[in-house]
Design an enzyme around this catalytic site. Structure first.
Site, PDB file in Angstrom:
ATOM      1  N   GLU A   7       2.709   4.710  -4.022  1.00 22.92           N
ATOM      2  CA  GLU A   7       2.726   5.496  -5.533  1.00 22.92           C
ATOM      3  C   GLU A   7       4.072   6.301  -5.590  1.00 22.92           C
ATOM      4  O   GLU A   7       4.286   6.676  -6.769  1.00 22.92           O
ATOM      5  CB  GLU A   7       1.439   6.690  -5.027  1.00 22.92           C
ATOM      6  N   ASP A  43       0.938  -1.175  -0.091  1.00 23.70           N
ATOM      7  CA  ASP A  43       0.037  -0.166   0.096  1.00 23.70           C
ATOM      8  C   ASP A  43       0.785   1.334  -0.022  1.00 23.70           C
ATOM      9  O   ASP A  43       2.131   1.243   0.140  1.00 23.70           O
ATOM     10  CB  ASP A  43      -0.808  -0.070   1.300  1.00 23.70           C
ATOM     11  N   ASP A  93      -9.179   3.427  -2.258  1.00 23.19           N
ATOM     12  CA  ASP A  93     -10.072   4.048  -1.278  1.00 23.19           C
ATOM     13  C   ASP A  93     -11.286   4.484  -1.666  1.00 23.19           C
ATOM     14  O   ASP A  93     -11.617   5.860  -1.959  1.00 23.19           O
ATOM     15  CB  ASP A  93      -9.371   5.236  -0.282  1.00 23.19           C
TER      16      ASP A  93
HETATM   17  C1  GLC Z   1      -4.694   3.305   2.792  1.00 23.93           C
HETATM   18  C2  GLC Z   1      -5.428   2.122   2.186  1.00 23.93           C
HETATM   19  C3  GLC Z   1      -6.191   1.417   2.697  1.00 23.93           C
HETATM   20  C4  GLC Z   1      -5.583   1.074   4.235  1.00 23.93           C
HETATM   21  C5  GLC Z   1      -5.391   2.363   4.970  1.00 23.93           C
HETATM   22  C6  GLC Z   1      -4.316   2.054   6.152  1.00 23.93           C
HETATM   23  O1  GLC Z   1      -5.661   4.575   2.915  1.00 23.93           O
HETATM   24  O2  GLC Z   1      -5.772   2.435   0.858  1.00 23.93           O
HETATM   25  O3  GLC Z   1      -6.780   0.431   2.158  1.00 23.93           O
HETATM   26  O4  GLC Z   1      -6.841   0.702   5.142  1.00 23.93           O
HETATM   27  O5  GLC Z   1      -4.135   3.020   4.142  1.00 23.93           O
HETATM   28  O6  GLC Z   1      -3.339   1.090   6.121  1.00 23.93           O
END
Ligand code: GLC
Length: 751
Positions: free
Chosen positions: A387, A384, A472
Site C-alpha cells: 500500500e 504483498d 486479509d
Molecule cells: C499479509 C497478507 C497475508 C500474508 C501475511 C504474511 O497479512 O495479506 O496474505 O499471509 O501478510 O505475509
C-alpha cells in the site's frame, strides 16, 4: 496543541454553462483547464484536465491515462487497440453544454477539490474497485487511499486497492466516472439523500477526469479498459487451484504439502511460499537453514506438475551487509523523507527502506532482481504489503483531513519525471507500480511465458500487470457472502483476475464453512486457499475423508470447466468483460437483476447461486428469464423469470447453465500440465445450443500473433456442427466429444 481546522469554504471554480474559469480566491488553484471529447468503443467520452499554473500541461507521469506512461508503449506492444490521441478534440461546444450527470467541480483550497454529479434516486452505483460493500455502492462514503486494515468490518471505508472508476446506471444509460488521480479521494454517494454524489480530492497536482456515456454496460467496460488496459491471457496454470498458508515455513512442510496434494488427488497447480521462505525476511533471498535445498525442492514440485509462487514485499531490510539494501542505497533508489533523511518503516524484517517504484530506473532495477525467482524456477510472484503498509505507523492521513499537508510532510517524497512529489499525491500508485515492476521483470527474464503476478494493492489499470486478491478476510460466513458483491465490483472496475482467500485468512475455519467456500471459490477467477498461522489449518484434507471427497469433487469441477474459463479470459482480452459478472450484465432490462448480491454469472452462460449461510441447506434462487439446467443434473429444467426455493446439499456445485448453451469441458486432470492431452467434451444444454471453443498453448504470447484456434459450435436438433473461425495453433492430437442429452459421440473439428 492540535490546530482546529476550519471547515472548507467552497467556491465553484468554473461554471459549466457560460463563462470561463472563474477563480475567485487568491488561495485557489490558479491553473489551467482543458476539456476534450471523443468517442471510442461505443462510448462517448469527455476528458477534463486541470493542472497547476506555470506548468506546460496536465501531470504527465502519475495518471494512468497518461499516454507516455502507457498507451503508446503498452497497448501497442500488447497488440491491443489503444486510444489514438488525435481523436480527442477540444470541446468548444462545452460552453453551451452541461456535462453528463451535470458534473461540476469547485475548490475550497489549493489542495482540495470537489466534484459533484447528480445521482437521481433511481440511479445505481457500482465498481470503484475494492469496496467492503454490497453490489450497489449508493448511500455511503468510500475513501480511496491505499490502506491495510486486517479487520474487515462494515465501518471499514478504505481498503488496499484504489480504483477511482464508478459505474452509474441511470434509466437506459451507463455512465462511467473515472477521476484519474492517485491522490486521496473520498466519494460520497448520496449519503446526504440529496440525489448528489460528491467527490473530494486532496491534491495540488491537478487531475484528469473522464466521463463515459454508453448504451450498454459491456460497451462501457470496453471503453474504460481501452483507456486503462486489459489483462493478457493468464498462463493456464494460474487458472488452476493454488494451495497456500502463512507459512509452509520449511522445506519438509513445503514438500509434504505437495505430496499430500498429489496423494489426495485434489487437482492443483501451485503451492505458495509466504514470508518464511526468506532469510530473515530479506527480499530476493531464501533461508539456508529452513530451505537448505531450496531450488531442488522447487524442482521436485515442478516434477509433480506443481508450480511455486513466492511472496515479495516492498520493504528492504535496512542492513549494510545486505546486498539489495547496499546496492539500492548506493543508487539512491529508496524513498526519503521531506528533510532528505532516509525513510524507515517497520515491516517483517524490522527497520526497512522502500524503493521508489514511481521511478522507471527503480522499477528496472527491482525487475532485474527477479532473476532470483527465475533462477530458482519459481513461476509466480505475489506482491504483498504494497500500500505500502508499515507495522509501526497508523493510517498516514487521518480520515477527517481537510487539507493536504505540504509535500515534505507526507511521510516521504517520491520522484516523478516532473520532479519531487509528496507521497500522498501518488500513494495509490505504489502497489500498482510495484506490480508493474514484477510483471516487467518476469516478462523480461522469461519472454516466452505469460507472467503471473498477484498483488494486494493496486490502481486503475493494475489488470495489465497482475491478478488481485482482496487481502486479509476472516473465516466468517459474512466474508464468504461479501466475496460475491466485492468481486463483482472489482470486475466492473476493469480487473478480471480476482479472488479472495478460500476458507478465510484469519480465524478458524469450520468444516461446513470450508466446503461451502469451495462451492463458491471454484468460480473465483483466482482460486486459492490461504490462511494465517494464527488460525487453524484449513487444507482440503484436514477435516477427514468425507469433507476431502466433497472438496475433491468441487475442485475437479473447476478443472472440468477450464476450457470455458479460458474462453472467458479471451472475452476479457477482446472486450474488457469481467469473468465474474452481475446478473444485470446479461439481463440489463430485468429490474430484479439489480438487487441481487448473492448470485452471479460466471460468463454469460453459467449462473452461480451459492449457499453463504451457516446451517442452511436450501436457498431462494432468482432465475432470469429463459430456462436453466443445473450444471450437475441435465435432467432437470428450471423455468426462469422468477424465484425458486432450491435444495442444496453440502458439496454440490451451485451452478445452472442457460439452456441453449454448449459448455466445453475437460476430462479429469490433476493439473493444467495435463490439459493439452485432455479430452474435450462439448456439453450441450438443450437440443439446440451454441457455444465457442478456443485453444492456445496456455503459456506463451503466441495467441497475440494469431497462434490460437477458435470454433463456433452449434447443436441443431441433436446434430453437432463446428465452424472454424481461426486456426493458427497446432494442437497436440486430442479427442473431442459431443454430449447431447447424455449421449456422447466423438467428433472432428474442421481446420
Ligand atoms: C499479509 C497478507 C497475508 C500474508 C501475511 C504474511 O497479512 O495479506 O496474505 O499471509 O501478510 O505475509
Amino acid at each position: 496543541m492540535k490546530k482546529v481546522q476550519e471547515r472548507p469554504n467552497w467556491t465553484e471554480a468554473r461554471q459549466l454553462k457560460g463563462r470561463k474559469a472563474d477563480l475567485v480566491d487568491h488561495k485557489m488553484f490558479q491553473g489551467e483547464f482543458k476539456a476534450e471529447k471523443t468517442e471510442f468503443q461505443g462510448a462517448n467520452v469527455v476528458k477534463l484536465q486541470a493542472w497547476p499554473a506555470g506548468e506546460e500541461g496536465p501531470p504527465e507521469s502519475f495518471a494512468v491515462s497518461d499516454p507516455s506512461e502507457f498507451r503508446h508503449q503498452d497497448l501497442e506492444d500488447n497488440g491491443q487497440e489503444g486510444v489514438d490521441q488525435s481523436v480527442w478534440y477540444s470541446w468548444s461546444a462545452y460552453e453551451e453544454e452541461s456535462m453528463p450527470l451535470d458534473l461540476r467541480w469547485s475548490q475550497a483550497d489549493e489542495s482540495r477539490w470537489r466534484f459533484t454529479f447528480s445521482l437521481p434516486s433511481d440511479a445505481k452505483c457500482f465498481g470503484l474497485g475494492e469496496r467492503l460493500s454490497g453490489v450497489n455502492l449508493r448511500g455511503r462514503e468510500h475513501t480511496l487511499f491505499a490502506y491495510s486494515d486486517a479487520l474487515h468490518i462494515p465501518s471499514l471505508d478504505t481498503m488496499y486497492m484504489s480504483v477511482p472508476f464508478l459505474v452509474v446506471k441511470h434509466q437506459k444509460r451507463y455512465y462511467g466516472v473515472f477521476l484519474d488521480s492517485p491522490a486521496w479521494q473520498k466519494w460520497n454517494l448520496d449519503m446526504d439523500l440529496d440525489e448528489t454524489a460528491k467527490i473530494d480530492l486532496l491534491s495540488r497536482r491537478g487531475w484528469t477526469l473522464f466521463m463515459f456515456v454508453a448504451e450498454t454496460l459491456p460497451d462501457l467496460l470496453a471503453a474504460y479498459t481501452t483507456l486503462t488496459g486489459r489483462s493478457n491471457l493468464p498462463p493456464d496454470w494460474a487458472l488452476g487451484y493454488h494451495q497456500s498458508r502463512w507459512s509452509y515455513g520449511n522445506q519438509e512442510t513445503f514438500l509434504s504439502v505437495a505430496e499430500q496434494i498429489r496423494e489426495s488427488q485434489i487437482p492443483c497447480d501451485c503451492v505458495v511460499l509466504d514470508i518464511d521462505y526468506m532469510d530473515e525476511y530479506r527480499v530476493f533471498t531464501h533461508s539456508k537453514k529452513r530451505f537448505p535445498e531450496f531450488k531442488e525442492s522447487i524442482d521436485k514440485l515442478n516434477a509433480m506438475n506443481l508450480k511455486t509462487t513466492c511472496i515479495l514485499d516492498p520493504g528492504v531490510k535496512k542492513e549494510e551487509r545486505f546486498s539489495v539494501y547496499a546496492d539500492g542505497k548506493k543508487r539512491d533508489f529508496f524513498v526519503r523523507r521531506g528533510d532528505g533523511r532516509s525513510f524507515i518503516g517497520k515491516v517483517w524484517p524490522g527497520a526497512s527502506v522502500f524503493p521508489d517504484f514511481l521511478r522507471h530506473d527503480v522499477r528496472v532495477w527491482w525487475a532485474a532482481q527477479h532473476g532470483f525467482f527465475v533462477d530458482n524456477n519459481i513461476q509466480g510472484v505475489w506482491n504483498d504489503m504494497n500500500e505500502p503498509c508499515f507495522l509501526d505507523k497508523p493510517c498516514p492521513l487521518p480520515p477527517d483531513s481537510e487539507q493536504l499537508p505540504a509535500d515534505k510532510n507526507q511521510g516521504f517524497v517520491q520522484q516523478a519525471p516532473e520532479g519531487k512529489v509528496g507521497h500522498f499525491e501518488v500513494r495509490n500508485l505504489y502497489g500498482f507500480q510495484m506490480a508493474r515492476a514484477s510483471f516487467e521483470g518476469l516478462l523480461a527474464l522469461r519472454p516466452e511465458e505469460r507472467p503471473f503476478v498477484l498483488t494486494r494493492s493496486g490502481y486503475s489499470g493494475v489488470q495489465r500487470y497482475s491478478a488481485v486478491w482482496l487481502g486479509d478476510n476472516m473465516s466468517w460466513w459474512e466474508h464468504l457472502a461479501l466475496s460475491v458483491p466485492m468481486l463483482i465490483n472489482v470486475g466492473l472496475s476493469g480487473i478480471p483476475f480476482c479472488g479472495v482467500d478460500v476458507g478465510g485468512f484469519g480465524g478458524d475455519c469450520s468444516q461446513e464453512l470450508l466446503i461451502r467456500w469451495y462451492e463458491l471459490g471454484i468460480f473465483y477467477p483466482f482460486f486459492r486457499n490461504h490462511s494465517s498461522m494464527e488460525g487453524a489449518v484449513q487444507e482440503p484434507w484436514v477435516f477427514g475423508e468425507e469433507a476431502e471427497n466433497k472438496i475433491r469433487h468441487l475442485v475437479e469441477m473447476r478443472y472440468k470447466l477450464l476450457p470455458y474459463l479460458k474462453r472467458l479470459f479471451w472475452e476479457h482480452v477482446r472486450n474488457g468483460a469481467p469473468i465474474l459478472r452481475p446478473l444485470f450484465w446479461a439481463y440489463p432490462n430485468d429490474d430484479n437483476a439489480y438487487g441481487i448480491d448473492d448470485q452471479f454469472l460466471f460468463g454469460n452462460d453459467i449462473m452461480v447461486a451459492p449457499i453463504v449461510k451457516r446451517g442452511h441447506d436450501s436457498r431462494v434462487v432468482y432465475f432470469p428469464p429463459g430456462r436453466w439446467i443445473p450444471l450437475e443434473n441435465k435432467n432437470e429444467i428450471i423455468a426462469g423469470g422468477g424465484y425458486k426455493l432450491i435444495k442444496h446439499e453440502l458439496g454440490k456445485v451451485p451452478a445452472y447453465v442457460r439452456e441453449g448453451t454448449i459448455i466445453p469441458t475437460s476430462s479429469a486432470i490433476q493439473s493444467t500440465a495435463e490439459y493439452e492431452e485432455a479430452q474435450i467434451t462439448f456439453e450441450s444444454f438443450g437440443d439446440s445450443a451454441i457455444g465457442i471453443y478456443l485453444e492456445d498453448d496456455g503459456t506463451s504470447f503466441e495467441y497475440e500473433n494469431d497462434g490460437y484456434n477458435e470454433w463456433l459450435l452449434r447443436v441443431e436438433n441433436g446434430e453437432f456442427k463446428a465452424d472454424c473461425a481461426n486456426y493458427g495453433y497446432i494442437a497436440p492430437d486430442r479427442t473431442y466429444l459431443v454430449d447431447i442429452n447424455g449421449e456422447c459421440s466423438q467428433v472432428k473439428l474442421p481446420k
